[in-house]
Design a protein around this motif. Structure first.
Motif, short mmCIF file in Angstrom:
data_model
loop_
_atom_site.label_atom_id
_atom_site.label_comp_id
_atom_site.label_asym_id
_atom_site.label_seq_id
_atom_site.Cartn_x
_atom_site.Cartn_y
_atom_site.Cartn_z
N LEU A 14 0.78 -1.22 0.11
CA LEU A 14 0.06 0.13 0.06
C LEU A 14 0.73 1.15 -0.11
O LEU A 14 1.65 1.32 0.85
N THR A 16 0.15 5.61 -0.52
CA THR A 16 -0.81 6.90 -0.59
C THR A 16 -0.42 8.14 -1.19
O THR A 16 0.84 8.27 -0.76
N VAL A 18 -1.73 12.25 -1.21
CA VAL A 18 -2.83 13.00 -0.67
C VAL A 18 -2.42 14.39 -1.61
O VAL A 18 -1.25 14.93 -1.35
N LEU A 37 -7.52 11.41 -2.20
CA LEU A 37 -6.34 10.50 -1.36
C LEU A 37 -6.42 9.44 -2.60
O LEU A 37 -7.30 8.65 -2.92
N THR A 38 -5.11 9.33 -3.00
CA THR A 38 -5.01 8.07 -3.88
C THR A 38 -4.28 6.88 -3.27
O THR A 38 -3.32 7.11 -2.49
N ILE A 39 -4.94 5.79 -3.50
CA ILE A 39 -4.33 4.59 -2.87
C ILE A 39 -3.77 3.87 -4.10
O ILE A 39 -4.38 3.24 -4.89
N ASP A 40 -2.49 3.41 -3.93
CA ASP A 40 -1.65 2.75 -5.07
C ASP A 40 -1.43 1.21 -4.27
O ASP A 40 -1.07 1.24 -3.25
N SER A 75 -4.39 1.93 -8.93
CA SER A 75 -4.83 2.83 -7.86
C SER A 75 -6.26 3.12 -7.98
O SER A 75 -7.04 2.86 -8.73
N GLN A 77 -9.08 6.44 -6.15
CA GLN A 77 -9.16 7.72 -5.63
C GLN A 77 -10.29 7.69 -4.70
O GLN A 77 -11.42 7.27 -5.11
N LEU A 96 -5.69 3.70 7.45
CA LEU A 96 -6.05 2.81 6.44
C LEU A 96 -5.77 1.55 6.86
O LEU A 96 -4.65 1.07 7.15
#
Length: 224
Positions: A14, A16, A18, A37-40, A75, A77, A96
């Motif tokens: 994970l 992230t 922002v 907030l981008t979660i990759d 990813s 968002q 998270l």
């Protein structure tokens, strides 16, 4: 026959990002600002997000059903909302919980809820000059909002019945940022002589009530 084999166990990873490095900037009380907030998933296996939580003034998105699945190299968002309930600098954590072995991950976010600022202005330092008994003189008192957010006026008082503040049927009065409002102050002497009073304006300026002094003179007739 024994054949040596080697296997690397794949895991999700994970990461992230922002907007504005988690700084929401200035947001007025009663308003809000959203940042993405981008979660990759930088790992080799699907990543499962089991929960996203925030603090009271930094709100995590409402998710109908967990988990959220992010495939490797993909990813997702989500929106984080800063909605301050009081003035001042704010900080919070977005947490998270995921299938990443290093879970949970926390992200520091911050913002500022600037306060309104009330300024009072009146001509001639509040001197109404000479006014005869039975007559009156009006002067405008200017209420200015020098702050970046709306100002709420909740009341006005005078320390003397000879200096009258305007009658307001319904409070509060709202003054937008950078805007001023004129209200009349009336000097209506009931007896001869020098007069003085303090006009006080109540508002949501965190400094508290603001006051200024006013003066006037009621001359008498002269018999010749």
């Amino acid at each position: 026959v024994d054949l040596p084999v080697r296997v690397t166990l794949g895991t999700p990873s994970l990461a992230t990002v922002v907007g504005n490095s988690g700084d929401f900037g200035n947001v007025c009380v009663g308003s809000f600002k959203d940042e993405e907030l981008t979660i990759d998933n930088n790992g080799t296996c699907p990543l499962s997000i089991f929960n996203i939580s925030g603090s009271p003034e930094f709100l995590a998105p409402s998710v109908a059903s967990y988990p959220l699945v992010v495939n490797p190299g993909s990813s997702l968002q989500v929106v984080i909302r800063f909605q301050p309930s009081a003035f001042g600098a704010k900080a919070g954590l977005i947490t998270l919980v995921s299938s990443d072995p290093a879970s949970p991950l926390t992200i520091l976010v911050r913002g500022v809820a600037p306060a309104p600022q009330l300024s009072l202005m009146i001509v001639d330092s509040g001197n109404f000059g000479e006014t005869c008994v039975g007559s009156f003189t009006d002067e405008p008192l200017i209420l200015a909002n020098s702050g970046p957010c709306k100002l709420t006026i909740t009341g006005m008082t005078s320390s003397s019945p000879e200096f009258l503040v305007p009658e307001v049927l319904v409070y509060p009065l709202v003054i937008a940022a950078g805007v001023s409002m004129e209200v009349p102050i009336r000097f209506q002497p009931a007896s001869f002589g020098a007069k003085a009073a303090t006009i006080t304006v109540l508002s949501d300026d965190p400094v508290g009530p603001k006051s200024l002094d006013v003066t006037g003179f009621a001359p008498s007739g002269t018999l010749a």
